[in-house]
Design a protein around this motif. Sequence first.
Motif, PDB file in Angstrom:
ATOM      1  N   GLY A  62       0.780  -1.228   0.000  1.00  0.00           N
ATOM      2  CA  GLY A  62       0.000   0.000   0.000  1.00  0.00           C
ATOM      3  C   GLY A  62       0.811   1.277   0.000  1.00  0.00           C
ATOM      4  O   GLY A  62       0.255   2.348   0.256  1.00  0.00           O
ATOM      5  N   PHE A  63       2.123   1.220  -0.256  1.00  0.00           N
ATOM      6  CA  PHE A  63       2.905   2.451  -0.334  1.00  0.00           C
ATOM      7  C   PHE A  63       3.743   2.451  -1.605  1.00  0.00           C
ATOM      8  O   PHE A  63       4.068   1.405  -2.159  1.00  0.00           O
ATOM      9  CB  PHE A  63       3.794   2.646   0.905  1.00  0.00           C
ATOM     10  CG  PHE A  63       4.797   1.545   1.135  1.00  0.00           C
ATOM     11  CD1 PHE A  63       6.067   1.605   0.568  1.00  0.00           C
ATOM     12  CD2 PHE A  63       4.486   0.457   1.941  1.00  0.00           C
ATOM     13  CE1 PHE A  63       6.997   0.599   0.781  1.00  0.00           C
ATOM     14  CE2 PHE A  63       5.414  -0.549   2.170  1.00  0.00           C
ATOM     15  CZ  PHE A  63       6.659  -0.475   1.588  1.00  0.00           C
ATOM     16  N   VAL A  64       4.084   3.646  -2.039  1.00  0.00           N
ATOM     17  CA  VAL A  64       4.810   3.835  -3.298  1.00  0.00           C
ATOM     18  C   VAL A  64       6.306   3.831  -3.017  1.00  0.00           C
ATOM     19  O   VAL A  64       6.773   4.363  -2.010  1.00  0.00           O
ATOM     20  CB  VAL A  64       4.395   5.159  -3.963  1.00  0.00           C
ATOM     21  CG1 VAL A  64       5.200   5.407  -5.234  1.00  0.00           C
ATOM     22  CG2 VAL A  64       2.903   5.146  -4.268  1.00  0.00           C
ATOM     23  N   ILE A  65       7.079   3.216  -3.917  1.00  0.00           N
ATOM     24  CA  ILE A  65       8.542   3.267  -3.884  1.00  0.00           C
ATOM     25  C   ILE A  65       8.987   4.062  -5.098  1.00  0.00           C
ATOM     26  O   ILE A  65       8.684   3.698  -6.242  1.00  0.00           O
ATOM     27  CB  ILE A  65       9.156   1.857  -3.880  1.00  0.00           C
ATOM     28  CG1 ILE A  65       8.708   1.100  -2.624  1.00  0.00           C
ATOM     29  CG2 ILE A  65      10.672   1.927  -3.938  1.00  0.00           C
ATOM     30  CD1 ILE A  65       9.252  -0.317  -2.529  1.00  0.00           C
ATOM     31  N   SER A  66       9.688   5.138  -4.857  1.00  0.00           N
ATOM     32  CA  SER A  66       9.987   6.103  -5.920  1.00  0.00           C
ATOM     33  C   SER A  66      10.872   5.533  -7.009  1.00  0.00           C
ATOM     34  O   SER A  66      10.789   5.964  -8.164  1.00  0.00           O
ATOM     35  CB  SER A  66      10.655   7.352  -5.324  1.00  0.00           C
ATOM     36  OG  SER A  66      11.858   7.008  -4.656  1.00  0.00           O
ATOM     37  N   GLN A  67      11.732   4.594  -6.690  1.00  0.00           N
ATOM     38  CA  GLN A  67      12.640   4.045  -7.690  1.00  0.00           C
ATOM     39  C   GLN A  67      12.752   2.550  -7.492  1.00  0.00           C
ATOM     40  O   GLN A  67      13.074   2.079  -6.397  1.00  0.00           O
ATOM     41  CB  GLN A  67      14.020   4.695  -7.586  1.00  0.00           C
ATOM     42  CG  GLN A  67      14.959   4.316  -8.729  1.00  0.00           C
ATOM     43  CD  GLN A  67      16.207   5.183  -8.737  1.00  0.00           C
ATOM     44  OE1 GLN A  67      16.274   6.183  -8.046  1.00  0.00           O
ATOM     45  NE2 GLN A  67      17.186   4.808  -9.529  1.00  0.00           N
ATOM     46  N   SER A  68      12.448   1.782  -8.548  1.00  0.00           N
ATOM     47  CA  SER A  68      12.438   0.328  -8.439  1.00  0.00           C
ATOM     48  C   SER A  68      13.057  -0.287  -9.678  1.00  0.00           C
ATOM     49  O   SER A  68      12.673   0.056 -10.804  1.00  0.00           O
ATOM     50  CB  SER A  68      10.995  -0.178  -8.267  1.00  0.00           C
ATOM     51  OG  SER A  68      10.953  -1.586  -8.344  1.00  0.00           O
ATOM     52  N   PRO A  69      14.019  -1.218  -9.518  1.00  0.00           N
ATOM     53  CA  PRO A  69      14.604  -1.878 -10.688  1.00  0.00           C
ATOM     54  C   PRO A  69      13.694  -2.938 -11.290  1.00  0.00           C
ATOM     55  O   PRO A  69      13.950  -3.410 -12.393  1.00  0.00           O
ATOM     56  CB  PRO A  69      15.883  -2.509 -10.118  1.00  0.00           C
ATOM     57  CG  PRO A  69      15.584  -2.713  -8.671  1.00  0.00           C
ATOM     58  CD  PRO A  69      14.670  -1.604  -8.265  1.00  0.00           C
ATOM     59  N   ILE A  70      12.652  -3.332 -10.584  1.00  0.00           N
ATOM     60  CA  ILE A  70      11.673  -4.284 -11.092  1.00  0.00           C
ATOM     61  C   ILE A  70      10.299  -3.649 -11.029  1.00  0.00           C
ATOM     62  O   ILE A  70      10.100  -2.621 -10.392  1.00  0.00           O
ATOM     63  CB  ILE A  70      11.699  -5.607 -10.294  1.00  0.00           C
ATOM     64  CG1 ILE A  70      11.360  -5.342  -8.827  1.00  0.00           C
ATOM     65  CG2 ILE A  70      13.041  -6.292 -10.424  1.00  0.00           C
ATOM     66  CD1 ILE A  70      11.239  -6.609  -7.986  1.00  0.00           C
ATOM     67  N   ASP A  71       9.353  -4.290 -11.690  1.00  0.00           N
ATOM     68  CA  ASP A  71       7.990  -3.757 -11.713  1.00  0.00           C
ATOM     69  C   ASP A  71       7.377  -3.882 -10.317  1.00  0.00           C
ATOM     70  O   ASP A  71       7.296  -4.981  -9.746  1.00  0.00           O
ATOM     71  CB  ASP A  71       7.161  -4.535 -12.733  1.00  0.00           C
ATOM     72  CG  ASP A  71       5.759  -3.956 -12.867  1.00  0.00           C
ATOM     73  OD1 ASP A  71       5.620  -2.732 -12.675  1.00  0.00           O
ATOM     74  OD2 ASP A  71       4.817  -4.722 -13.132  1.00  0.00           O
ATOM     75  N   TYR A  72       6.953  -2.765  -9.768  1.00  0.00           N
ATOM     76  CA  TYR A  72       6.362  -2.745  -8.427  1.00  0.00           C
ATOM     77  C   TYR A  72       5.196  -1.781  -8.404  1.00  0.00           C
ATOM     78  O   TYR A  72       5.271  -0.680  -8.950  1.00  0.00           O
ATOM     79  CB  TYR A  72       7.407  -2.324  -7.377  1.00  0.00           C
ATOM     80  CG  TYR A  72       6.793  -2.050  -6.024  1.00  0.00           C
ATOM     81  CD1 TYR A  72       6.477  -3.088  -5.156  1.00  0.00           C
ATOM     82  CD2 TYR A  72       6.509  -0.744  -5.625  1.00  0.00           C
ATOM     83  CE1 TYR A  72       5.898  -2.831  -3.922  1.00  0.00           C
ATOM     84  CE2 TYR A  72       5.930  -0.475  -4.391  1.00  0.00           C
ATOM     85  CZ  TYR A  72       5.615  -1.525  -3.550  1.00  0.00           C
ATOM     86  OH  TYR A  72       5.037  -1.274  -2.342  1.00  0.00           O
ATOM     87  N   GLN A  73       4.117  -2.217  -7.755  1.00  0.00           N
ATOM     88  CA  GLN A  73       2.927  -1.402  -7.569  1.00  0.00           C
ATOM     89  C   GLN A  73       2.551  -1.398  -6.088  1.00  0.00           C
ATOM     90  O   GLN A  73       2.845  -2.352  -5.364  1.00  0.00           O
ATOM     91  CB  GLN A  73       1.751  -1.946  -8.401  1.00  0.00           C
ATOM     92  CG  GLN A  73       2.021  -2.007  -9.891  1.00  0.00           C
ATOM     93  CD  GLN A  73       2.219  -0.624 -10.501  1.00  0.00           C
ATOM     94  OE1 GLN A  73       1.656   0.367 -10.023  1.00  0.00           O
ATOM     95  NE2 GLN A  73       3.005  -0.550 -11.571  1.00  0.00           N
ATOM     96  N   PRO A  74       1.887  -0.336  -5.617  1.00  0.00           N
ATOM     97  CA  PRO A  74       1.468  -0.322  -4.201  1.00  0.00           C
ATOM     98  C   PRO A  74       0.581  -1.493  -3.814  1.00  0.00           C
ATOM     99  O   PRO A  74       0.493  -1.837  -2.632  1.00  0.00           O
ATOM    100  CB  PRO A  74       0.728   1.012  -4.071  1.00  0.00           C
ATOM    101  CG  PRO A  74       1.301   1.871  -5.150  1.00  0.00           C
ATOM    102  CD  PRO A  74       1.608   0.946  -6.286  1.00  0.00           C
ATOM    103  N   SER A  75      -0.061  -2.112  -4.787  1.00  0.00           N
ATOM    104  CA  SER A  75      -0.921  -3.262  -4.481  1.00  0.00           C
ATOM    105  C   SER A  75      -0.126  -4.543  -4.262  1.00  0.00           C
ATOM    106  O   SER A  75      -0.707  -5.567  -3.873  1.00  0.00           O
ATOM    107  CB  SER A  75      -1.930  -3.475  -5.618  1.00  0.00           C
ATOM    108  OG  SER A  75      -1.252  -3.670  -6.852  1.00  0.00           O
TER     109      SER A  75
END
Length: 390
Positions: A62-75
């Motif tokens: 449920g939280f956002v990560i500003s920079q991710s090397p892989i696909d990531y969503q808050p869900s």
Amino acid sequence: MRVAQAPFRLNFRDKRTRGILYQCLCVASVVAAGLYLFNNVSENLARQSIATGFSYLWREAGFVISQSPIDYQPSDSYAKALLVGILNTIRVSILASVAATIIGTLVGIGRLSSNPLFARLMLLYVEALRNVPLLLLLFLCYAVIVTILPPVREALQLLPFVFLSNSGLAVPSIAWSNDHTMIAAAFLFGCGLAYLYARHLQLRRIESGTDQSNWPLISAIIAIPPLVAWLILRPELDLSLPELGRFRLAGGAQLTPEFVALFVGLALSASANVAEIVRSGILSIRKGQREAAAALGLRPSRIMRLVILPQALRVIIPPMTSAYLNVFKNSSLAIAIGYPDVVMVSNTTMNQTGQAIEPIALFMLVYLSLSITISLFMNWYNARVALRER
């Protein structure tokens, strides 16, 4: 004739037996203390109706990560968020270690320059960075990027398709796919085969005393597996180049100011220590080695590259292990400038779930695992370059 063996008896007068007994008692005491603390904490948490265990890892983050090397969503789950933090930590630490090694090696050699002005400038570089706290250096780098660098529409072009602004660094990127992963795996496979073949040639050269090098074949062994994989898979090479528009940078990979500040701070701080390690390693080599190489007509640059540095590695590698470990551990200061490493993700997880012990235990385990991995690799490499007596 078979001699009957005497039955085993515990002899507490034997020093070796007592040593084993003391070690067993020490391990048992540590395990007992750990179990007591674990049970005590579990009972207190249960009494206060505080959730325990690692089942929270599979709940929605449920939280956002500003920079991710892989696909990531808050869900996604907390487990995937933790994985993103681990990958961010590994990525910036590896890049900073490589940059620190290159810069530190050049600075360490520069400190031994015959030009007094240049040598003193290198000394100033080393002393300035070694005596500045890393946290302060990170704040300085971040402030320079955010407040001094121009806005996006006036970004500085460092290289073709490389732009630097107060929004970070924009570099070319490629759309990665599973096919590219297979090609990379084929390249690593080719490198492994080439290493085994080169090792075989080295053993034959030692046995026969004749030169057995075959660089064209070794190069072919490296190149053929990824080339075959490329011809079979035929992946699309979707290269994205950053372009400076009127109000923003479009395309390419956008490296955030937090990443750039952390990378620069870690690399500069570690490079000062690496420079001193390299300098001390070079000074450990006797002058006769340099004089003998010069008598053979080698230029100073070739003397350093072919004669001095290979011998100095035996002295340089052990303290370099500590320098690399410090880079990985010091990356935990990223939380101070907002870079989403494993510590920041764990901190967010603690605030949302109310569980503190499990996230702290996990990121401690991550740093412990990374440190052990680095130590094992560096010890293996140190054993390969170490001087062996015959």
